[in-house]
Motif scaffolding. Structure first.
Motif, PDB file in Angstrom:
ATOM      1  N   ALA A 186      -7.360  10.382  -1.712  1.00  0.00           N
ATOM      2  CA  ALA A 186      -7.681   9.015  -1.302  1.00  0.00           C
ATOM      3  C   ALA A 186      -6.411   8.180  -1.144  1.00  0.00           C
ATOM      4  CB  ALA A 186      -8.618   8.367  -2.318  1.00  0.00           C
ATOM      5  N   THR A 187      -5.438   8.398  -2.009  1.00  0.00           N
ATOM      6  CA  THR A 187      -4.179   7.667  -1.919  1.00  0.00           C
ATOM      7  C   THR A 187      -3.404   8.063  -0.672  1.00  0.00           C
ATOM      8  OG1 THR A 187      -4.092   7.538  -4.321  1.00  0.00           O
ATOM      9  CG2 THR A 187      -2.055   7.123  -3.154  1.00  0.00           C
ATOM     10  N   VAL A 188      -3.382   9.345  -0.355  1.00  0.00           N
ATOM     11  CA  VAL A 188      -2.694   9.802   0.854  1.00  0.00           C
ATOM     12  C   VAL A 188      -3.357   9.211   2.097  1.00  0.00           C
ATOM     13  CG1 VAL A 188      -2.215  11.833   2.278  1.00  0.00           C
ATOM     14  CG2 VAL A 188      -1.751  11.894  -0.169  1.00  0.00           C
ATOM     15  N   VAL A 189      -4.674   9.172   2.122  1.00  0.00           N
ATOM     16  CA  VAL A 189      -5.396   8.576   3.257  1.00  0.00           C
ATOM     17  C   VAL A 189      -5.045   7.094   3.382  1.00  0.00           C
ATOM     18  CG1 VAL A 189      -7.697   7.949   4.105  1.00  0.00           C
ATOM     19  CG2 VAL A 189      -7.261  10.256   3.259  1.00  0.00           C
ATOM     20  N   HIS A 198       0.841  -1.206   0.000  1.00  0.00           N
ATOM     21  CA  HIS A 198       0.000   0.000   0.000  1.00  0.00           C
ATOM     22  C   HIS A 198       0.873   1.252   0.000  1.00  0.00           C
ATOM     23  CE1 HIS A 198      -4.292  -1.139   0.597  1.00  0.00           C
ATOM     24  NE2 HIS A 198      -3.717  -2.312   0.836  1.00  0.00           N
ATOM     25  N   ILE A 199       1.929   1.249   0.781  1.00  0.00           N
ATOM     26  CA  ILE A 199       2.792   2.427   0.878  1.00  0.00           C
ATOM     27  C   ILE A 199       3.575   2.631  -0.424  1.00  0.00           C
ATOM     28  CG2 ILE A 199       4.777   3.416   2.075  1.00  0.00           C
ATOM     29  CD1 ILE A 199       3.703   1.898   4.606  1.00  0.00           C
ATOM     30  N   PHE A 236       3.997   5.617  -5.586  1.00  0.00           N
ATOM     31  CA  PHE A 236       4.192   5.601  -7.034  1.00  0.00           C
ATOM     32  C   PHE A 236       3.004   6.264  -7.742  1.00  0.00           C
ATOM     33  CE2 PHE A 236       4.154   3.369 -11.178  1.00  0.00           C
ATOM     34  CZ  PHE A 236       5.438   3.706 -11.605  1.00  0.00           C
ATOM     35  N   MET A 237       1.799   5.971  -7.262  1.00  0.00           N
ATOM     36  CA  MET A 237       0.593   6.562  -7.857  1.00  0.00           C
ATOM     37  C   MET A 237       0.548   8.071  -7.654  1.00  0.00           C
ATOM     38  SD  MET A 237      -2.462   3.855  -7.019  1.00  0.00           S
ATOM     39  CE  MET A 237      -3.674   5.134  -7.243  1.00  0.00           C
ATOM     40  N   LEU A 238       1.036   8.539  -6.499  1.00  0.00           N
ATOM     41  CA  LEU A 238       0.999   9.977  -6.230  1.00  0.00           C
ATOM     42  C   LEU A 238       1.794  10.779  -7.254  1.00  0.00           C
ATOM     43  CD1 LEU A 238       1.234  10.260  -2.345  1.00  0.00           C
ATOM     44  CD2 LEU A 238      -0.671  10.881  -3.822  1.00  0.00           C
ATOM     45  N   PHE A 270       2.201  10.072 -10.456  1.00  0.00           N
ATOM     46  CA  PHE A 270       1.408  10.176 -11.674  1.00  0.00           C
ATOM     47  C   PHE A 270       0.166  11.045 -11.473  1.00  0.00           C
ATOM     48  CE2 PHE A 270       3.893   6.386 -12.628  1.00  0.00           C
ATOM     49  CZ  PHE A 270       4.377   6.753 -13.878  1.00  0.00           C
ATOM     50  N   LEU A 271      -0.453  10.955 -10.308  1.00  0.00           N
ATOM     51  CA  LEU A 271      -1.622  11.790 -10.057  1.00  0.00           C
ATOM     52  C   LEU A 271      -1.241  13.265 -10.007  1.00  0.00           C
ATOM     53  CD1 LEU A 271      -3.481   9.571  -7.459  1.00  0.00           C
ATOM     54  CD2 LEU A 271      -4.164  10.049  -9.816  1.00  0.00           C
ATOM     55  N   PHE A 272      -0.080  13.558  -9.455  1.00  0.00           N
ATOM     56  CA  PHE A 272       0.404  14.941  -9.452  1.00  0.00           C
ATOM     57  C   PHE A 272       0.622  15.430 -10.880  1.00  0.00           C
ATOM     58  CE2 PHE A 272       3.885  18.042  -9.400  1.00  0.00           C
ATOM     59  CZ  PHE A 272       3.315  19.024  -8.615  1.00  0.00           C
ATOM     60  N   ALA A 273       1.217  14.578 -11.698  1.00  0.00           N
ATOM     61  CA  ALA A 273       1.456  14.941 -13.102  1.00  0.00           C
ATOM     62  C   ALA A 273       0.133  15.169 -13.838  1.00  0.00           C
ATOM     63  CB  ALA A 273       2.266  13.850 -13.795  1.00  0.00           C
ATOM     64  N   PHE A 274      -0.860  14.309 -13.598  1.00  0.00           N
ATOM     65  CA  PHE A 274      -2.165  14.487 -14.244  1.00  0.00           C
ATOM     66  C   PHE A 274      -2.856  15.761 -13.764  1.00  0.00           C
ATOM     67  CE2 PHE A 274      -2.157   9.857 -15.290  1.00  0.00           C
ATOM     68  CZ  PHE A 274      -2.274  10.022 -16.662  1.00  0.00           C
TER      69      PHE A 274
END
Length: 68
Positions: free
Chosen positions: A47-50, A11-12, A17-19, A21-25
């Protein structure tokens, strides 16, 4: 090292890793003036940070288990 389950570690790591790409989007949505894309990226980022915070808390609360 703190005890951790493989699920918490995944999860971590996947969440961080997702953060990226989400920042880039989100930035791309701001540049392209696409508010829906920006909004979705921000909501998914929150939601990812939570999820990461909950995984870290679960990891700290465990008294025994695998060190990861």
């Amino acid at each position: 090292m703190v005890p951790a389950t493989p699920r918490d570690v995944v999860h971590i790591r996947v969440g961080s890793f997702m953060l990226v790409f989400l920042f880039a989007f989100a930035v791309l949505g701001i540049i392209a003036r696409a508010p829906v894309m920006t909004g979705v990226a921000i909501v998914l980022g929150i939601a990812t940070v939570v999820d990461i915070v909950l995984a870290v808390r679960r990891q700290k609360l465990r008294q025994n288990g695998e060190a990861g």
